[in-house]
Design an enzyme around this catalytic site. Structure first.
Site, short mmCIF file in Angstrom:
data_model
loop_
_atom_site.label_atom_id
_atom_site.label_comp_id
_atom_site.label_asym_id
_atom_site.label_seq_id
_atom_site.Cartn_x
_atom_site.Cartn_y
_atom_site.Cartn_z
N GLU A 66 3.89 -5.58 7.28
CA GLU A 66 3.10 -4.52 7.91
C GLU A 66 3.44 -4.29 9.37
OE1 GLU A 66 1.95 -6.77 5.81
OE2 GLU A 66 0.43 -5.93 4.47
N GLY A 118 0.32 -5.14 0.70
CA GLY A 118 -0.79 -5.15 -0.25
C GLY A 118 -0.39 -5.76 -1.59
N ALA A 147 0.86 -1.18 0.00
CA ALA A 147 0.00 0.00 0.00
C ALA A 147 0.89 1.23 0.00
CB ALA A 147 -0.87 -0.01 1.26
N GLU A 201 -0.85 -9.32 -1.11
CA GLU A 201 -2.29 -9.57 -0.97
C GLU A 201 -2.97 -9.54 -2.35
OE1 GLU A 201 -2.52 -6.47 2.07
OE2 GLU A 201 -3.51 -7.92 3.37
C1 3H9 Z 1 0.47 -2.42 3.31
O1 3H9 Z 1 0.71 -2.84 2.21
C2 3H9 Z 1 -0.85 -2.60 3.97
C3 3H9 Z 1 -1.73 -3.54 3.23
O2 3H9 Z 1 -2.01 -4.66 4.02
C4 3H9 Z 1 -2.97 -2.90 2.72
C5 3H9 Z 1 -3.88 -2.38 3.77
C6 3H9 Z 1 -5.22 -1.85 3.32
N1 3H9 Z 1 4.60 3.56 0.03
O3 3H9 Z 1 13.24 1.92 0.47
P1 3H9 Z 1 13.67 2.67 -0.75
C7 3H9 Z 1 9.36 5.05 -1.15
S1 3H9 Z 1 1.61 -1.54 4.18
C8 3H9 Z 1 5.08 4.79 -0.24
O4 3H9 Z 1 14.71 3.70 -0.62
P2 3H9 Z 1 14.79 0.25 -1.82
C9 3H9 Z 1 10.45 5.38 -0.15
O5 3H9 Z 1 9.98 6.24 0.84
C10 3H9 Z 1 3.00 -1.48 3.13
N2 3H9 Z 1 6.37 5.04 -0.52
O6 3H9 Z 1 14.07 1.66 -1.93
C11 3H9 Z 1 11.49 6.02 -1.05
O7 3H9 Z 1 11.08 7.35 -1.31
P3 3H9 Z 1 12.16 8.50 -1.49
C12 3H9 Z 1 3.74 -2.75 3.09
C13 3H9 Z 1 7.20 3.99 -0.50
O8 3H9 Z 1 14.99 -0.21 -3.20
C14 3H9 Z 1 11.36 5.23 -2.36
O9 3H9 Z 1 10.05 4.65 -2.32
N3 3H9 Z 1 4.96 -2.60 2.32
C15 3H9 Z 1 6.78 2.70 -0.23
O10 3H9 Z 1 15.94 0.32 -0.89
C16 3H9 Z 1 12.38 4.13 -2.52
O11 3H9 Z 1 12.34 3.30 -1.37
C17 3H9 Z 1 6.10 -2.22 2.89
O12 3H9 Z 1 6.20 -2.02 4.07
C18 3H9 Z 1 5.40 2.49 0.06
N4 3H9 Z 1 4.90 1.26 0.30
O13 3H9 Z 1 13.72 -0.72 -1.11
C19 3H9 Z 1 7.27 -2.05 1.93
N5 3H9 Z 1 7.84 1.86 -0.27
O14 3H9 Z 1 12.99 8.09 -2.66
C20 3H9 Z 1 8.02 -0.80 2.26
C21 3H9 Z 1 8.90 2.63 -0.59
O15 3H9 Z 1 11.35 9.72 -1.67
N6 3H9 Z 1 9.11 -0.57 1.34
N7 3H9 Z 1 8.52 3.91 -0.74
O16 3H9 Z 1 12.95 8.49 -0.20
C22 3H9 Z 1 10.26 -1.23 1.40
O17 3H9 Z 1 10.46 -2.14 2.19
C23 3H9 Z 1 11.36 -0.80 0.47
O18 3H9 Z 1 11.04 0.49 0.01
C24 3H9 Z 1 11.55 -1.72 -0.77
C25 3H9 Z 1 12.55 -1.04 -1.76
C26 3H9 Z 1 12.15 -3.05 -0.30
C27 3H9 Z 1 10.26 -1.96 -1.49
#
Ligand code: 3H9
Length: 708
Positions: free
Chosen positions: A129, A106, A63, A109
């Protein structure tokens, strides 16, 4: 279709591509776009199957986390994703999710609502999450146990760690791994499915993996969550939600999940953890140092000093595949250092973290020696010798003669003046502080200390290097103790004064452990070695402003009680390093109280927390105002990654915001009145409190000003 989601064709197969860089999050428009593409495929007689794939570097990473803040502050209504997922699952044409990069939250999911999942070998899937203080909110807790089995699902939802594509295949979460081009493989897979004539399977209708008694899996997950995520409520909620999958229908399980999701979303813990998620990324952004700043390529490193810190630092380089020389003056100390490195690696092999082969490869990257041979072509040298200015200057003077002109010269000092160290060289622009935290091979924080002459190139190189070493690099200014230790000094001082005043050593530690700190302050002092602070106090004895002194700690050191390493400090330690309260130290505290004219009293846990944590906040505010930290969130990230501050409280500055800065300021004023100068309120704290503002507002204004 929208710009976020496109639909193209490969013969009879519709290909839905999500284009929402950088991580294809489910921002508004994405779920709608996918569902609408599915409907188009469903209605189009030419199309027989559909594939969902992520454009760019990943599948859907979850999400859009930024939307959660809008939902909790009432700026956006959070609609359920479940109807979109049912549209996918109820399609009569086979739908396939093709996963590369990360299918997280998500994203997974969504993938689980597809009839089949195929993945690249390097893909990862997970329900992370809980790391954001929430739980899966789009049926993840209901579909994952149906696909992957209850034990795996509860572990993934409660702890939040991702699993590899091959593990996902083993557990039935993905159906096939595709070597080579993912999209062509997925199209071929779709054609196989069509040729088989199989009915598209719906994960919500599968219940064969739910049968049986799963109580042991739930009990194990609860125990693991309690150990690894102490104090956090989301892991418990995630376990309850997965448990609901085993006792309720899919529909009722989803309702239960939604209820728990909402509770977590509106809790302070998720707000704090989301602040930390974005904070860890923001600390990498330094005004004036853009992506176009040149960096020095680090191909070879050299570390001076094979003690605890030097050894740990060398391990970081070896772990990142960078060849590293480690130099000690005496062969004996060098052998001891190398033996410790080997022992640490061997422990990891024993615990199954990596193979013997990986250990051998890492050891082979480390060259132990007693000379400066090879230093001339190192791209970075890291000094990790004993904490004393004269010695550090001598080492930097020697390095200046040997190192090549473009080499980064880093000092691992934890308190000393970087500019003074740099003055021993002819190139202060190449000198920087790389303050690692003990144990350096484990702790994620790297405080990067900018001297007044340090070049932008050296700063940018250090920030990029921190990432390569899998650290969180935070840039700080050159004040005594930098950011972390300058604040920690206040915190430790209050802990020790509380002991003098009668709080009781175990009570002080227990109150802060209960607050969520990884360890109590006095036990931390014993672990780190009380002699470190004692030596620093002696080094700075002429400008101590603490009239009361730290007499308990000083006297413990004078009697040889340095902490765990000598078997005694604030506590005594048995052969298993278990801390045993020592009445002799309480007596010492009583005696010091008499000398200081303090009448002892009973002090409860709330006051212990206020005295120590508000001391951190007040000093943090001074540091911010003086510009030694770029933002309040930088301080939070330092404290969470280097000092065991609970992430679910968001760091000391965020915690201050949640308590209310007015309340914090009023209490600081009371302490100031009772205890004098050491508690002088930070002007910034006063100003924010009086204007009913927060440190988060302070950061926001600073960001806006920087953006012009
Ligand atoms: C969820 O899904 C809830 C569901 O159950 C649905 C409920 C209804 N959203 O980390 P990076 C941005 S909860 C918005 O440096 P990497 C991040 O801030 C979600 N922004 O890259 C950064 O921005 P900036 C569950 C996001 O390659 C840029 O993207 N998912 C999101 O080192 C690059 O990110 C997670 O918890 C996001 N979801 O790592 C996954 N994700 O460049 C969270 C990233 O402006 N994300 N951004 O600073 C991660 O774990 C890592 O970002 C990922 C990539 C491994 C994907």
């Amino acid at each position: 279709m929208s710009e976020l989601v496109s639909l193209t064709r490969d013969g009879e197969v519709g290909i839905i591509t999500v284009n929402n860089p950088p991580v294809n999050a489910l921002s508004p428009g994405v779920p709608e776009g996918i569902a609408s593409a599915i409907e188009t495929i469903q209605k189009d007689d030419q199309l027989k199957a559909g594939i969902l794939i992520g454009g760019g570097r990943t599948f859907i990473a979850g999400a859009d986390i930024r939307e959660f803040g809008k939902m909790t502050s009432g700026l956006r209504r959070g609609g359920s994703l479940l109807p979109f997922l049912l549209t996918i699952e109820d399609s009569t044409k086979p739908m396939i999710a093709a996963i590369h990069g990360t299918a997280f939250g998500g994203g997974l999911e969504f993938a689980m609502a597809f009839h089949y999942r195929v993945a690249s070998p390097s893909a990862q899937v997970g329900q992370p999450e809980v790391k954001l203080g929430i739980i899966p909110g789009a049926a993840g807790t209901q579909r994952l146990p149906r696909l992957g089995g209850v034990a795996k699902a509860v572990e993934m939802c409660a702890i939040g760690d991702p699993i590899s594509a091959s593990e996902a295949l083993k557990h039935g979460i993905v159906d096939r791994i595709i070597e080579g081009d993912l999209l062509s493989g997925a199209v071929a897979f779709a054609r196989e499915v069509l040729a088989s004539g199989a009915q598209p399977p719906k994960s919500r209708e599968r219940d064969e993996k739910l049968a049986g008694d799963h109580s042991a899996s739930f009990a194990a997950a609860r125990e693991q969550a309690q150990k690894r995520m102490r104090g956090q409520s989301a892991p418990r909620a995630a376990i309850d939600a997965v448990e609901a999958a085993t006792t309720m229908s899919f529909e009722d399980g989803c309702k239960k999940e939604a209820e728990l999701f909402q509770q977590c979303l509106f809790d302070n813990q998720s707000k704090a953890l989301i602040h930390v998620f974005f904070g860890e990324r923001e600390v990498g952004k330094i005004p004036g140092i853009g992506k176009d700043t040149a960096t020095i390529e680090i191909r070879k490193a050299a570390v001076i000093g094979a003690g605890t810190m030097g050894g740990g630092i060398a391990m970081n380089y070896a772990n990142a595949g960078i060849p590293v020389i480690i130099r000690e003056v005496s062969q004996e100390a060098l052998d001891r250092g190398v033996a410790t490195i080997a022992k640490n690696y061997a422990n990891s092999v024993k615990k199954g973290r990596f193979s013997q082969e990986v250990m051998d490869r890492r050891m082979a990257l480390i060259t132990p020696q007693t000379t400066y041979q090879g230093f001339e072509d190192a791209d970075i040298v890291v000094e990790a010798v004993f904490e004393g200015m004269d010695l550090k200057k001598q080492v930097f003077g020697e390095l200046d003669k040997i190192c090549k002109p473009g080499a980064v010269m880093a000092s691992n000092t934890s308190t000393l003046n970087i500019d003074e160290i740099a003055s021993a060289t002819s190139r202060p622009q190449m000198v920087i502080g790389h303050h690692f935290f003990s144990p350096a091979n484990v702790m994620r924080l790297l405080e990067i200390v900018r001297g007044k002459a340090t070049s932008n190139e050296v700063i940018a190189t250090s920030m990029a290097l921190a990432k390569r070493l899998k650290k969180v690099g935070v840039l700080v200014g050159n004040c005594r103790g930098f950011v972390g230790n300058r604040m920690f000094h206040q915190y430790m001082r209050e802990a020790q004064y509380l002991v003098e005043e009668g709080a009781g050593i175990p009570n002080v530690d227990a109150a802060l452990y209960e607050f969520g700190m990884a360890m109590g302050p006095l036990a931390t002092g014993d672990l780190a070695g009380l002699d470190v602070g004692w030596r620093i106090r002696k080094e700075y004895k002429d400008d101590q402003n603490e009239t009361r002194g730290l007499k308990v700690a000083d006297r413990l050191c004078e009697s040889g009680r340095y902490g765990q390493k000598t078997g005694a400090g604030y506590y005594r330690y048995d052969e298993n390093r278990r801390a045993i309260p020592d009445p002799d130290v309480e007596k010492l505290a009583e005696q010091v109280a008499v000398e200081n004219g303090i009448s002892r009293r009973t002090i409860g846990p709330d006051e212990i927390v206020e005295r120590t944590i508000y001391a951190l906040i007040n000093e943090g505010a001074k540091i911010l105002e003086e510009g030694f930290a770029l933002r309040a969130v930088d301080i939070d990230i330092i404290y969470i990654n280097g000092y065991g501050f609970p992430a679910w409280r968001g760091g000391p500055m965020w915690y201050g915001d949640t308590v209310g800065l007015k309340k914090v300021y009023d209490r600081v004023c009371e302490f100031h009145e009772q205890m004098g100068e050491l508690w002088t309120p930070a002007p910034l704290l006063k100003q924010l409190a009086e204007h009913e503002k927060t440190f988060a507002d302070f950061d926001k204004e600073k960001r806006a000003a920087a953006a012009g």
